[in-house]
Design an enzyme around this catalytic site. Structure first.
Site, PDB file in Angstrom:
ATOM      1  N   HIS A 222      17.477  41.969 -72.149  1.00 52.06           N
ATOM      2  CA  HIS A 222      18.613  42.843 -72.487  1.00 52.06           C
ATOM      3  C   HIS A 222      18.825  42.731 -74.007  1.00 52.06           C
ATOM      4  CE1 HIS A 222      22.176  45.157 -71.954  1.00 52.06           C
ATOM      5  NE2 HIS A 222      22.942  44.318 -71.277  1.00 52.06           N
ATOM      6  N   HIS A 261      12.138  50.754 -71.247  1.00 48.36           N
ATOM      7  CA  HIS A 261      13.555  50.848 -70.883  1.00 48.36           C
ATOM      8  C   HIS A 261      13.692  51.067 -69.388  1.00 48.36           C
ATOM      9  CE1 HIS A 261      17.760  51.994 -70.942  1.00 48.36           C
ATOM     10  NE2 HIS A 261      17.795  51.296 -72.062  1.00 48.36           N
ATOM     11  N   ASP A 312      16.379  48.244 -79.804  1.00 42.67           N
ATOM     12  CA  ASP A 312      16.277  46.902 -80.377  1.00 42.67           C
ATOM     13  C   ASP A 312      15.143  46.736 -81.380  1.00 42.67           C
ATOM     14  OD1 ASP A 312      18.447  45.667 -79.123  1.00 42.67           O
ATOM     15  OD2 ASP A 312      17.333  45.599 -77.239  1.00 42.67           O
TER      16      ASP A 312
HETATM   17  C1  COA Z   1      13.539  46.901 -70.415  1.00 41.76           C
HETATM   18  C2  COA Z   1      12.630  46.571 -69.242  1.00 41.76           C
HETATM   19  C3  COA Z   1      13.134  45.297 -68.536  1.00 41.76           C
HETATM   20  C4  COA Z   1      12.667  47.757 -68.281  1.00 41.76           C
HETATM   21  O1  COA Z   1      11.793  47.478 -67.329  1.00 41.76           O
HETATM   22  P1  COA Z   1      11.585  48.272 -65.951  1.00 41.76           P
HETATM   23  O2  COA Z   1      12.030  49.669 -65.992  1.00 41.76           O
HETATM   24  O3  COA Z   1      12.119  47.420 -64.900  1.00 41.76           O
HETATM   25  O4  COA Z   1      10.048  48.358 -65.939  1.00 41.76           O
HETATM   26  P2  COA Z   1       9.108  47.211 -65.542  1.00 41.76           P
HETATM   27  O5  COA Z   1       9.502  45.911 -66.177  1.00 41.76           O
HETATM   28  O6  COA Z   1       8.992  47.221 -64.044  1.00 41.76           O
HETATM   29  O7  COA Z   1       7.762  47.733 -66.196  1.00 41.76           O
HETATM   30  C5  COA Z   1       6.939  48.769 -65.668  1.00 41.76           C
HETATM   31  C6  COA Z   1       5.543  48.548 -66.204  1.00 41.76           C
HETATM   32  O8  COA Z   1       5.544  48.660 -67.625  1.00 41.76           O
HETATM   33  C7  COA Z   1       5.227  47.413 -68.223  1.00 41.76           C
HETATM   34  N1  COA Z   1       6.134  47.177 -69.323  1.00 41.76           N
HETATM   35  C8  COA Z   1       7.424  47.541 -69.385  1.00 41.76           C
HETATM   36  N2  COA Z   1       7.952  47.147 -70.547  1.00 41.76           N
HETATM   37  C9  COA Z   1       6.962  46.534 -71.208  1.00 41.76           C
HETATM   38  C10 COA Z   1       6.889  45.913 -72.465  1.00 41.76           C
HETATM   39  N3  COA Z   1       7.971  45.847 -73.253  1.00 41.76           N
HETATM   40  N4  COA Z   1       5.706  45.378 -72.853  1.00 41.76           N
HETATM   41  C11 COA Z   1       4.629  45.451 -72.062  1.00 41.76           C
HETATM   42  N5  COA Z   1       4.628  46.015 -70.859  1.00 41.76           N
HETATM   43  C12 COA Z   1       5.789  46.551 -70.439  1.00 41.76           C
HETATM   44  C13 COA Z   1       5.431  46.374 -67.137  1.00 41.76           C
HETATM   45  O9  COA Z   1       4.660  45.215 -67.344  1.00 41.76           O
HETATM   46  C14 COA Z   1       5.027  47.145 -65.914  1.00 41.76           C
HETATM   47  O10 COA Z   1       3.635  47.216 -65.868  1.00 41.76           O
HETATM   48  P3  COA Z   1       2.862  47.138 -64.451  1.00 41.76           P
HETATM   49  O11 COA Z   1       3.308  48.369 -63.712  1.00 41.76           O
HETATM   50  O12 COA Z   1       1.442  47.118 -64.849  1.00 41.76           O
HETATM   51  O13 COA Z   1       3.339  45.868 -63.791  1.00 41.76           O
HETATM   52  C15 COA Z   1      11.190  46.352 -69.741  1.00 41.76           C
HETATM   53  O14 COA Z   1      10.696  47.523 -70.332  1.00 41.76           O
HETATM   54  C16 COA Z   1      11.086  45.191 -70.683  1.00 41.76           C
HETATM   55  O15 COA Z   1      11.031  44.027 -70.253  1.00 41.76           O
HETATM   56  N6  COA Z   1      11.098  45.463 -72.031  1.00 41.76           N
HETATM   57  C17 COA Z   1      11.074  44.418 -72.999  1.00 41.76           C
HETATM   58  C18 COA Z   1      12.471  43.856 -73.212  1.00 41.76           C
HETATM   59  C19 COA Z   1      13.360  44.786 -73.998  1.00 41.76           C
HETATM   60  O16 COA Z   1      12.964  45.352 -74.981  1.00 41.76           O
HETATM   61  N7  COA Z   1      14.591  44.875 -73.539  1.00 41.76           N
HETATM   62  C20 COA Z   1      15.599  45.695 -74.190  1.00 41.76           C
HETATM   63  C21 COA Z   1      15.910  46.898 -73.349  1.00 41.76           C
HETATM   64  S1  COA Z   1      16.973  47.993 -74.209  1.00 41.76           S
END
Ligand code: COA
Length: 375
Positions: A222, A261, A312
Protein backbone atom coordinates in the site's frame (compact mmCIF):
# COMPACT_ATOMS: atom_id res chain seq x y z
CA UNK A 1 -18.01 -26.63 0.67
CA UNK A 2 -18.33 -23.24 -1.05
CA UNK A 3 -14.99 -21.59 -1.70
CA UNK A 4 -13.85 -17.94 -1.94
CA UNK A 5 -13.88 -17.07 -5.63
CA UNK A 6 -10.30 -16.36 -6.80
CA UNK A 7 -11.57 -13.26 -8.60
CA UNK A 8 -13.03 -11.83 -5.39
CA UNK A 9 -10.21 -12.86 -3.03
CA UNK A 10 -9.11 -9.80 -1.07
CA UNK A 11 -12.63 -8.43 -1.77
CA UNK A 12 -11.45 -7.51 -5.31
CA UNK A 13 -14.25 -6.25 -7.51
CA UNK A 14 -16.89 -6.38 -4.75
CA UNK A 15 -18.91 -3.27 -3.96
CA UNK A 16 -18.98 -3.30 -0.17
CA UNK A 17 -20.66 0.04 0.56
CA UNK A 18 -21.79 3.38 -0.82
CA UNK A 19 -19.72 6.53 -0.99
CA UNK A 20 -20.23 10.00 -2.44
CA UNK A 21 -16.64 11.07 -1.79
CA UNK A 22 -14.63 9.57 -4.61
CA UNK A 23 -14.70 7.14 -7.49
CA UNK A 24 -11.99 5.52 -9.54
CA UNK A 25 -14.61 5.36 -12.25
CA UNK A 26 -16.64 2.58 -13.72
CA UNK A 27 -13.91 1.72 -16.24
CA UNK A 28 -11.23 1.72 -13.55
CA UNK A 29 -8.97 4.28 -15.24
CA UNK A 30 -10.26 7.65 -14.03
CA UNK A 31 -10.38 9.38 -10.65
CA UNK A 32 -12.86 11.96 -9.38
CA UNK A 33 -13.19 13.60 -5.96
CA UNK A 34 -16.85 14.51 -5.39
CA UNK A 35 -17.34 14.69 -9.15
CA UNK A 36 -14.25 16.76 -10.02
CA UNK A 37 -11.61 15.06 -12.16
CA UNK A 38 -8.16 14.59 -10.64
CA UNK A 39 -6.67 16.30 -13.73
CA UNK A 40 -8.73 19.46 -13.08
CA UNK A 41 -8.03 19.47 -9.35
CA UNK A 42 -4.29 18.93 -9.83
CA UNK A 43 -4.09 21.62 -12.50
CA UNK A 44 -6.43 24.30 -11.15
CA UNK A 45 -6.84 23.77 -7.43
CA UNK A 46 -4.77 23.82 -4.23
CA UNK A 47 -4.53 21.27 -1.42
CA UNK A 48 -6.39 23.68 0.85
CA UNK A 49 -9.34 23.73 -1.59
CA UNK A 50 -9.25 19.96 -2.08
CA UNK A 51 -9.09 19.19 1.65
CA UNK A 52 -12.12 21.47 2.12
CA UNK A 53 -13.93 19.73 -0.75
CA UNK A 54 -13.33 16.30 0.76
CA UNK A 55 -14.26 17.26 4.31
CA UNK A 56 -17.21 19.57 3.64
CA UNK A 57 -18.57 18.31 0.31
CA UNK A 58 -18.13 21.38 -1.96
CA UNK A 59 -15.27 23.53 -3.21
CA UNK A 60 -14.96 26.56 -0.92
CA UNK A 61 -15.96 30.09 -1.89
CA UNK A 62 -13.29 32.78 -1.55
CA UNK A 63 -14.37 33.65 2.01
CA UNK A 64 -14.75 29.99 3.05
CA UNK A 65 -11.25 29.34 1.72
CA UNK A 66 -9.74 32.26 3.67
CA UNK A 67 -11.47 31.04 6.82
CA UNK A 68 -10.30 27.46 6.21
CA UNK A 69 -6.69 28.55 5.67
CA UNK A 70 -6.82 30.56 8.90
CA UNK A 71 -8.17 27.55 10.78
CA UNK A 72 -5.42 25.33 9.39
CA UNK A 73 -2.81 27.86 10.55
CA UNK A 74 -4.37 28.42 13.99
CA UNK A 75 -4.37 24.69 14.77
CA UNK A 76 -0.70 24.03 13.98
CA UNK A 77 0.86 24.19 17.41
CA UNK A 78 2.17 21.06 19.13
CA UNK A 79 1.09 20.51 22.74
CA UNK A 80 4.09 20.26 25.12
CA UNK A 81 3.01 16.78 26.23
CA UNK A 82 3.07 15.58 22.63
CA UNK A 83 6.50 17.16 22.15
CA UNK A 84 7.76 15.11 25.12
CA UNK A 85 6.37 11.92 23.60
CA UNK A 86 8.02 12.71 20.25
CA UNK A 87 11.32 13.46 22.00
CA UNK A 88 11.25 10.03 23.65
CA UNK A 89 10.81 8.09 20.39
CA UNK A 90 14.19 6.80 19.15
CA UNK A 91 15.81 8.13 15.99
CA UNK A 92 15.78 4.56 14.67
CA UNK A 93 11.98 4.27 14.82
CA UNK A 94 10.14 4.15 11.52
CA UNK A 95 8.40 7.51 10.94
CA UNK A 96 5.14 5.62 10.28
CA UNK A 97 5.36 4.27 13.85
CA UNK A 98 5.92 7.86 14.99
CA UNK A 99 2.79 9.02 13.16
CA UNK A 100 0.72 6.15 14.58
CA UNK A 101 1.93 6.79 18.14
CA UNK A 102 1.47 10.56 17.92
CA UNK A 103 -2.11 10.31 16.61
CA UNK A 104 -2.99 7.80 19.30
CA UNK A 105 -1.44 9.99 22.01
CA UNK A 106 -3.19 13.12 20.71
CA UNK A 107 -6.45 11.24 21.17
CA UNK A 108 -5.70 10.98 24.89
CA UNK A 109 -4.99 14.65 25.50
CA UNK A 110 -7.44 16.13 23.00
CA UNK A 111 -10.24 13.53 22.93
CA UNK A 112 -12.82 13.79 20.23
CA UNK A 113 -15.67 14.50 22.63
CA UNK A 114 -13.94 17.77 23.65
CA UNK A 115 -13.90 18.94 20.03
CA UNK A 116 -17.05 19.70 18.15
CA UNK A 117 -17.98 18.18 14.78
CA UNK A 118 -15.16 18.04 12.27
CA UNK A 119 -12.73 19.92 14.49
CA UNK A 120 -10.79 16.76 15.32
CA UNK A 121 -10.08 16.28 11.60
CA UNK A 122 -9.13 19.94 11.17
CA UNK A 123 -6.83 19.82 14.18
CA UNK A 124 -5.17 16.62 13.00
CA UNK A 125 -4.60 17.88 9.46
CA UNK A 126 -3.09 21.11 10.81
CA UNK A 127 -0.79 19.52 13.35
CA UNK A 128 0.53 16.52 11.36
CA UNK A 129 3.34 18.40 9.54
CA UNK A 130 4.72 19.60 12.89
CA UNK A 131 4.31 16.11 14.41
CA UNK A 132 6.42 14.50 11.69
CA UNK A 133 8.84 17.41 11.42
CA UNK A 134 9.37 17.85 15.16
CA UNK A 135 10.33 14.21 15.71
CA UNK A 136 12.49 14.17 12.56
CA UNK A 137 14.34 17.36 13.43
CA UNK A 138 14.64 16.66 17.14
CA UNK A 139 16.00 13.13 16.63
CA UNK A 140 18.37 14.25 13.85
CA UNK A 141 19.53 17.30 15.84
CA UNK A 142 18.35 19.73 13.19
CA UNK A 143 17.06 23.22 14.00
CA UNK A 144 13.38 23.23 14.98
CA UNK A 145 11.24 25.80 13.12
CA UNK A 146 8.41 27.68 14.76
CA UNK A 147 5.08 25.81 14.62
CA UNK A 148 3.20 29.10 14.63
CA UNK A 149 5.03 30.03 11.42
CA UNK A 150 3.13 32.37 9.15
CA UNK A 151 4.09 30.24 6.12
CA UNK A 152 0.87 30.60 4.19
CA UNK A 153 0.53 27.42 2.19
CA UNK A 154 0.06 23.99 3.68
CA UNK A 155 2.58 22.50 1.22
CA UNK A 156 5.18 25.14 2.08
CA UNK A 157 4.65 24.60 5.80
CA UNK A 158 5.11 20.85 5.42
CA UNK A 159 8.30 21.30 3.37
CA UNK A 160 9.67 23.70 5.95
CA UNK A 161 9.52 20.90 8.52
CA UNK A 162 10.67 17.95 6.46
CA UNK A 163 13.26 19.16 3.97
CA UNK A 164 16.59 17.53 4.68
CA UNK A 165 18.61 20.70 4.14
CA UNK A 166 17.85 24.23 5.16
CA UNK A 167 17.98 25.71 1.67
CA UNK A 168 15.01 27.93 0.86
CA UNK A 169 12.01 26.11 -0.58
CA UNK A 170 11.77 26.72 -4.32
CA UNK A 171 8.46 27.53 -6.00
CA UNK A 172 8.73 24.29 -8.04
CA UNK A 173 9.17 22.24 -4.86
CA UNK A 174 6.21 23.96 -3.23
CA UNK A 175 3.99 23.44 -6.28
CA UNK A 176 5.08 19.82 -6.61
CA UNK A 177 4.23 19.16 -2.95
CA UNK A 178 0.87 20.90 -3.29
CA UNK A 179 0.09 18.68 -6.27
CA UNK A 180 1.30 15.49 -4.53
CA UNK A 181 -0.91 16.28 -1.53
CA UNK A 182 -3.90 16.65 -3.88
CA UNK A 183 -3.13 13.36 -5.64
CA UNK A 184 -2.67 11.42 -2.39
CA UNK A 185 -5.69 12.88 -0.58
CA UNK A 186 -8.34 10.30 -1.40
CA UNK A 187 -8.82 7.00 -3.18
CA UNK A 188 -12.18 5.39 -2.43
CA UNK A 189 -12.22 2.02 -0.59
CA UNK A 190 -8.48 1.35 -0.53
CA UNK A 191 -7.09 -0.80 2.30
CA UNK A 192 -6.35 1.98 4.82
CA UNK A 193 -9.63 3.82 4.19
CA UNK A 194 -11.51 0.58 4.51
CA UNK A 195 -9.73 -0.01 7.84
CA UNK A 196 -10.86 3.44 9.01
CA UNK A 197 -14.44 2.69 7.94
CA UNK A 198 -14.49 -0.72 9.63
CA UNK A 199 -13.29 0.94 12.84
CA UNK A 200 -15.83 3.80 12.48
CA UNK A 201 -18.61 1.25 11.91
CA UNK A 202 -18.12 -0.03 15.48
CA UNK A 203 -18.79 3.57 16.65
CA UNK A 204 -15.20 3.83 17.87
CA UNK A 205 -13.54 7.23 18.23
CA UNK A 206 -11.95 9.29 15.46
CA UNK A 207 -8.33 8.75 16.60
CA UNK A 208 -8.72 4.96 16.73
CA UNK A 209 -9.95 5.00 13.13
CA UNK A 210 -6.98 7.08 11.96
CA UNK A 211 -4.45 5.07 13.98
CA UNK A 212 -5.68 1.85 12.38
CA UNK A 213 -5.53 3.43 8.95
CA UNK A 214 -1.91 4.53 9.47
CA UNK A 215 -0.94 0.97 10.43
CA UNK A 216 -2.56 -0.34 7.26
CA UNK A 217 -0.98 2.27 5.03
CA UNK A 218 2.51 1.40 6.23
CA UNK A 219 2.79 -1.89 4.32
CA UNK A 220 4.78 -1.94 1.05
CA UNK A 221 1.78 -3.26 -0.90
CA UNK A 222 0.00 0.00 0.00
CA UNK A 223 1.61 3.32 1.03
CA UNK A 224 5.05 1.91 1.74
CA UNK A 225 5.58 1.34 -2.01
CA UNK A 226 7.03 4.84 -2.56
CA UNK A 227 9.95 4.18 -0.21
CA UNK A 228 10.65 0.76 -1.73
CA UNK A 229 10.46 2.24 -5.26
CA UNK A 230 13.04 4.93 -4.49
CA UNK A 231 15.45 2.46 -2.95
CA UNK A 232 15.13 0.32 -6.06
CA UNK A 233 15.74 3.24 -8.44
CA UNK A 234 18.80 4.34 -6.45
CA UNK A 235 20.23 0.82 -6.49
CA UNK A 236 20.95 1.12 -10.24
CA UNK A 237 23.86 3.13 -11.54
CA UNK A 238 22.78 3.21 -15.20
CA UNK A 239 19.80 2.67 -17.48
CA UNK A 240 21.42 -0.51 -18.86
CA UNK A 241 21.84 -1.93 -15.36
CA UNK A 242 18.24 -1.04 -14.50
CA UNK A 243 16.97 -2.83 -17.61
CA UNK A 244 19.03 -5.96 -16.96
CA UNK A 245 18.21 -6.20 -13.23
CA UNK A 246 14.49 -5.50 -13.60
CA UNK A 247 14.21 -8.25 -16.21
CA UNK A 248 16.09 -10.55 -13.85
CA UNK A 249 13.76 -9.67 -10.97
CA UNK A 250 10.71 -10.28 -13.14
CA UNK A 251 12.06 -13.64 -14.27
CA UNK A 252 12.30 -14.57 -10.57
CA UNK A 253 8.66 -13.46 -10.15
CA UNK A 254 9.68 -10.63 -7.82
CA UNK A 255 7.35 -7.65 -7.42
CA UNK A 256 8.56 -4.23 -8.49
CA UNK A 257 7.20 -1.69 -6.04
CA UNK A 258 5.41 1.30 -7.50
CA UNK A 259 3.86 -0.71 -10.36
CA UNK A 260 0.42 -2.20 -10.84
CA UNK A 261 -2.81 -1.48 -9.06
CA UNK A 262 -5.67 -3.41 -7.51
CA UNK A 263 -8.33 -1.36 -9.36
CA UNK A 264 -6.68 0.42 -12.29
CA UNK A 265 -5.90 -2.04 -15.03
CA UNK A 266 -4.70 0.22 -17.87
CA UNK A 267 -3.12 3.25 -16.20
CA UNK A 268 -3.06 5.22 -12.96
CA UNK A 269 -4.32 8.71 -13.95
CA UNK A 270 -2.26 10.27 -11.14
CA UNK A 271 1.03 8.93 -12.46
CA UNK A 272 1.55 11.22 -15.50
CA UNK A 273 0.71 14.25 -13.35
CA UNK A 274 3.32 13.55 -10.68
CA UNK A 275 5.76 12.32 -13.34
CA UNK A 276 5.79 15.75 -14.95
CA UNK A 277 6.64 17.34 -11.57
CA UNK A 278 9.35 14.75 -10.98
CA UNK A 279 10.81 15.59 -14.38
CA UNK A 280 10.72 19.34 -13.71
CA UNK A 281 12.59 18.89 -10.43
CA UNK A 282 15.10 16.48 -11.99
CA UNK A 283 15.80 18.99 -14.78
CA UNK A 284 16.28 21.85 -12.34
CA UNK A 285 18.35 19.91 -9.82
CA UNK A 286 20.71 17.90 -11.97
CA UNK A 287 18.76 14.69 -11.45
CA UNK A 288 18.17 13.53 -15.02
CA UNK A 289 20.23 10.38 -14.44
CA UNK A 290 17.72 9.29 -11.79
CA UNK A 291 14.80 10.29 -14.00
CA UNK A 292 16.15 8.34 -16.97
CA UNK A 293 16.67 5.23 -14.83
CA UNK A 294 13.07 5.57 -13.58
CA UNK A 295 11.80 5.88 -17.17
CA UNK A 296 13.81 2.83 -18.19
CA UNK A 297 12.14 0.81 -15.42
CA UNK A 298 8.76 2.11 -16.58
CA UNK A 299 9.49 1.00 -20.15
CA UNK A 300 10.72 -2.46 -19.16
CA UNK A 301 7.68 -3.00 -16.91
CA UNK A 302 5.35 -2.09 -19.76
CA UNK A 303 7.18 -4.13 -22.41
CA UNK A 304 7.59 -7.21 -20.23
CA UNK A 305 4.42 -7.23 -18.12
CA UNK A 306 2.06 -4.52 -19.43
CA UNK A 307 2.30 -2.99 -15.94
CA UNK A 308 2.21 0.79 -15.47
CA UNK A 309 3.61 3.01 -12.71
CA UNK A 310 1.19 3.91 -9.94
CA UNK A 311 1.25 7.22 -8.03
CA UNK A 312 3.99 5.97 -5.71
CA UNK A 313 6.65 5.46 -8.37
CA UNK A 314 7.24 9.01 -9.63
CA UNK A 315 6.15 10.58 -6.32
CA UNK A 316 9.21 8.89 -4.89
CA UNK A 317 11.43 10.59 -7.48
CA UNK A 318 9.75 13.97 -6.91
CA UNK A 319 10.10 13.77 -3.11
CA UNK A 320 13.70 12.64 -3.40
CA UNK A 321 14.53 15.57 -5.68
CA UNK A 322 12.91 17.94 -3.16
CA UNK A 323 15.54 16.77 -0.62
CA UNK A 324 13.20 14.73 1.53
CA UNK A 325 14.60 11.66 3.32
CA UNK A 326 13.15 8.40 1.99
CA UNK A 327 11.60 7.19 5.30
CA UNK A 328 9.46 10.35 5.32
CA UNK A 329 7.75 9.51 2.00
CA UNK A 330 4.93 7.36 3.41
CA UNK A 331 4.19 9.80 6.27
CA UNK A 332 3.57 12.49 3.60
CA UNK A 333 0.93 10.12 2.25
CA UNK A 334 -0.55 9.89 5.80
CA UNK A 335 -0.72 13.67 6.11
CA UNK A 336 -2.55 14.10 2.83
CA UNK A 337 -4.76 11.01 3.16
CA UNK A 338 -5.92 12.06 6.65
CA UNK A 339 -8.43 14.21 4.72
CA UNK A 340 -9.86 11.26 2.77
CA UNK A 341 -9.88 9.01 5.85
CA UNK A 342 -11.71 11.70 7.83
CA UNK A 343 -14.30 12.22 5.11
CA UNK A 344 -14.95 8.45 5.07
CA UNK A 345 -15.22 8.24 8.87
CA UNK A 346 -17.88 10.97 8.87
CA UNK A 347 -19.67 9.42 5.91
CA UNK A 348 -19.69 5.99 7.59
CA UNK A 349 -21.10 7.52 10.77
CA UNK A 350 -23.82 9.35 8.86
CA UNK A 351 -25.40 6.08 7.65
CA UNK A 352 -23.79 3.45 9.81
CA UNK A 353 -24.07 -0.30 9.56
CA UNK A 354 -21.55 -2.43 11.44
CA UNK A 355 -19.14 -3.90 8.86
CA UNK A 356 -18.98 -7.61 9.61
CA UNK A 357 -18.61 -10.00 6.64
CA UNK A 358 -18.62 -13.78 6.82
CA UNK A 359 -15.67 -16.12 6.42
CA UNK A 360 -15.48 -19.19 4.24
CA UNK A 361 -14.56 -21.78 6.87
CA UNK A 362 -11.90 -24.28 5.73
CA UNK A 363 -10.98 -25.80 9.13
CA UNK A 364 -11.77 -29.24 10.62
CA UNK A 365 -15.33 -30.55 10.79
CA UNK A 366 -16.91 -30.62 14.28
CA UNK A 367 -15.09 -33.22 16.42
CA UNK A 368 -15.17 -34.48 20.01
CA UNK A 369 -13.11 -32.64 22.63
CA UNK A 370 -10.04 -34.65 23.74
CA UNK A 371 -9.26 -34.36 27.45
CA UNK A 372 -5.78 -32.99 28.19
CA UNK A 373 -4.40 -36.26 29.60
CA UNK A 374 -5.38 -38.15 26.40
CA UNK A 375 -3.65 -35.78 23.91
C1 COA B 1 -0.89 -3.13 -5.99
C2 COA B 1 -0.97 -4.64 -6.15
C3 COA B 1 -0.98 -5.30 -4.76
C4 COA B 1 -2.27 -4.96 -6.89
O1 COA B 1 -2.25 -6.27 -7.09
P1 COA B 1 -3.46 -7.17 -7.63
O2 COA B 1 -4.46 -6.43 -8.42
O3 COA B 1 -3.94 -7.94 -6.49
O4 COA B 1 -2.70 -8.02 -8.66
P2 COA B 1 -1.81 -9.23 -8.32
O5 COA B 1 -0.89 -8.94 -7.17
O6 COA B 1 -2.71 -10.42 -8.19
O7 COA B 1 -0.98 -9.32 -9.66
C5 COA B 1 -1.45 -9.85 -10.89
C6 COA B 1 -0.25 -10.31 -11.68
O8 COA B 1 0.59 -9.19 -11.97
C7 COA B 1 1.84 -9.33 -11.31
N1 COA B 1 2.19 -8.06 -10.72
C8 COA B 1 1.34 -7.16 -10.19
N2 COA B 1 2.02 -6.11 -9.72
C9 COA B 1 3.31 -6.37 -9.98
C10 COA B 1 4.50 -5.66 -9.73
N3 COA B 1 4.46 -4.47 -9.11
N4 COA B 1 5.67 -6.21 -10.12
C11 COA B 1 5.70 -7.39 -10.74
N5 COA B 1 4.62 -8.12 -11.00
C12 COA B 1 3.43 -7.61 -10.62
C13 COA B 1 1.62 -10.37 -10.23
O9 COA B 1 2.81 -11.03 -9.86
C14 COA B 1 0.63 -11.28 -10.90
O10 COA B 1 1.30 -12.08 -11.82
P3 COA B 1 0.85 -13.61 -12.05
O11 COA B 1 -0.55 -13.52 -12.60
O12 COA B 1 1.87 -14.12 -12.98
O13 COA B 1 0.89 -14.25 -10.68
C15 COA B 1 0.23 -5.14 -6.96
O14 COA B 1 0.22 -4.60 -8.25
C16 COA B 1 1.54 -4.87 -6.27
O15 COA B 1 1.94 -5.60 -5.36
N6 COA B 1 2.24 -3.75 -6.67
C17 COA B 1 3.45 -3.37 -6.03
C18 COA B 1 3.16 -2.60 -4.75
C19 COA B 1 2.66 -1.20 -5.01
O16 COA B 1 3.18 -0.49 -5.84
N7 COA B 1 1.67 -0.82 -4.24
C20 COA B 1 1.09 0.51 -4.32
C21 COA B 1 -0.28 0.44 -4.92
S1 COA B 1 -0.91 2.05 -5.21
Amino acid sequence: MSKVDKKTAGLRGLKVGNTAICTVGREGKHLHYRGYSIEDLADKSTFEEVSYLLLFGELPTQSQLSEWKEKLQENRSLPDKLKSVLESIPKTAHPMAVMRTAVSFLGTIEPEEDLEGKNAATRLLSVLPSVLGYWYRYSHKKPIPDDSSTEETYAGYLLKWIKNNDEPISETERQMMDCALILYAEHEFNASTFTARVCASTLSDYYSCITGAIGTLRGPLHGGANEAAMKLILSFSSEAEAEEKIKEMLSKKQKIMGFGHAVYKERDPRSPIIKSWAKKLCEKKNGMKIFNIAETIEKVMWDEKRLFPNLDFYSAVAFYMADIDIPLFTPIFVISRSTGWSAHIFEQRSDNVLIRPNANYIGPEPRPYIPLEQR
